[in-house]
Design a protein around this motif. Structure first.
Motif, PDB file in Angstrom:
ATOM      1  N   CYS A 154       0.841  -1.209   0.000  1.00 30.53           N
ATOM      2  CA  CYS A 154       0.000   0.000   0.000  1.00 30.53           C
ATOM      3  C   CYS A 154       0.873   1.254   0.000  1.00 30.53           C
ATOM      4  O   CYS A 154       0.658   2.177  -0.782  1.00 30.53           O
ATOM      5  CB  CYS A 154      -0.902  -0.026   1.234  1.00 30.53           C
ATOM      6  N   HIS A 158      -0.174   3.049  -3.432  1.00 28.78           N
ATOM      7  CA  HIS A 158      -1.452   3.772  -3.358  1.00 28.78           C
ATOM      8  C   HIS A 158      -1.292   5.258  -3.020  1.00 28.78           C
ATOM      9  O   HIS A 158      -0.296   5.659  -2.422  1.00 28.78           O
ATOM     10  CB  HIS A 158      -2.389   3.062  -2.375  1.00 28.78           C
ATOM     11  N   CYS A 231      -8.164   2.910  -0.001  1.00 26.43           N
ATOM     12  CA  CYS A 231      -7.886   1.847  -0.970  1.00 26.43           C
ATOM     13  C   CYS A 231      -8.434   0.534  -0.394  1.00 26.43           C
ATOM     14  O   CYS A 231      -8.822   0.487   0.784  1.00 26.43           O
ATOM     15  CB  CYS A 231      -6.382   1.750  -1.213  1.00 26.43           C
TER      16      CYS A 231
HETATM   17 ZN   LIG Z   1      -3.627   0.629  -0.039  1.00 27.42          ZN
END
Ligand SMILES: [Zn+2]
Length: 246
Positions: A154, A158, A231
């Motif tokens: 992540c 992201h 996310c």
């Molecule tokens: Zn993420």
């Protein structure tokens, strides 16, 4: 959570750990929980307190009730990153259960509250005894590894506002509070982003009326909106930590 009522809950042996705020301890069998009770001590953890530094001998492990402990990797004197978060679903000091005496990360109290503390010696004894604590700690090891892997992917791929939303949701789940103190400097280290990046992301969430951020205090105004903004990592990590407890 009120300390006296929590302690009474433990002392009068009500239930099989249902009185425990820590969800990992709450899965123990009644007998195992009773046996472990004298080894567990209720302690208060205060925001900013460091429980271990990298390389420190781990003397105690902590099962948070309503506190949060961040596991932090230090990259330099001024740069560090949160690699894991431990709340009521887990235990800080897992290395001891794995047979390692030293901490590889800093364990920093990220949210004040209480925890159940156990000596490392007691954990080592439990690691050799295949009871329900042993079994659940094995499952928790997998869950924490999954959380750390997902967070690291992540952090690499992201967008900052989605990561900030995920982090706020994870904190909200563990603290049980919609409002908590948070400096931009702290958040920038938690997310591994420059302060300007954190500030921009916080503004975006604020403009969408999802949070209020004023004078170092974050208030979650719209949890559902925050979930939509995050996310998918939040849902993946949450599903993993809920599943291991069942
Ligand atoms: Zn993420």
């Amino acid at each position: 959570m009120h300390i006296t009522s929590l302690q009474n809950g433990f002392l009068n042996g009500s239930g099989n750990g249902a009185a425990a705020g820590n969800r990992l301890l709450a899965t123990l069998t009644k007998n195992e929980y009773k046996r472990l009770l004298p080894k567990l001590k209720l302690v208060s953890l205060v925001l900013g307190e460091v429980l271990y530094e990298p390389g420190d001998v781990i003397k105690h492990v902590y099962f948070p009730n309503d506190s949060i402990i961040s596991l932090i990797s230090e990259l330099s004197d001024t740069s560090w990153l949160e690699v894991g978060m431990v709340g009521s679903e887990g235990m800080a000091g897992l290395a001891v259960f794995m047979g390692v005496n030293f901490s590889s990360t800093r364990a920093l109290v990220q949210g004040s509250g209480t925890a159940m503390r156990m000596s490392s010696a007691a954990v080592r004894t439990e690691a050799n005894r295949v009871g329900s604590l042993h079994r659940i700690l094995h499952r928790y090891s997998h869950s924490l590894l999954a959380q750390v892997s997902q967070s690291s992917a992540c952090n690499r791929f992201h967008l900052v506002d989605a990561r900030l939303a995920r982090w706020l949701l994870m904190t909200n789940d563990r603290l049980g509070l919609k409002e908590f103190p948070l400096t931009q400097e702290f958040l920038s280290n938690m997310l591994g982003v420059r302060r300007e990046g954190v500030s921009k992301a916080a503004h975006a969430l604020q403009a969408g009326k999802l949070i209020r951020y004023s004078r170092g205090v974050i208030t979650i105004l719209n949890r559902r909106g925050l979930e939509a903004k995050s996310c998918q990592c939040y849902a993946i990590i949450k599903a993993e930590s809920d599943a291991y407890l069942n």
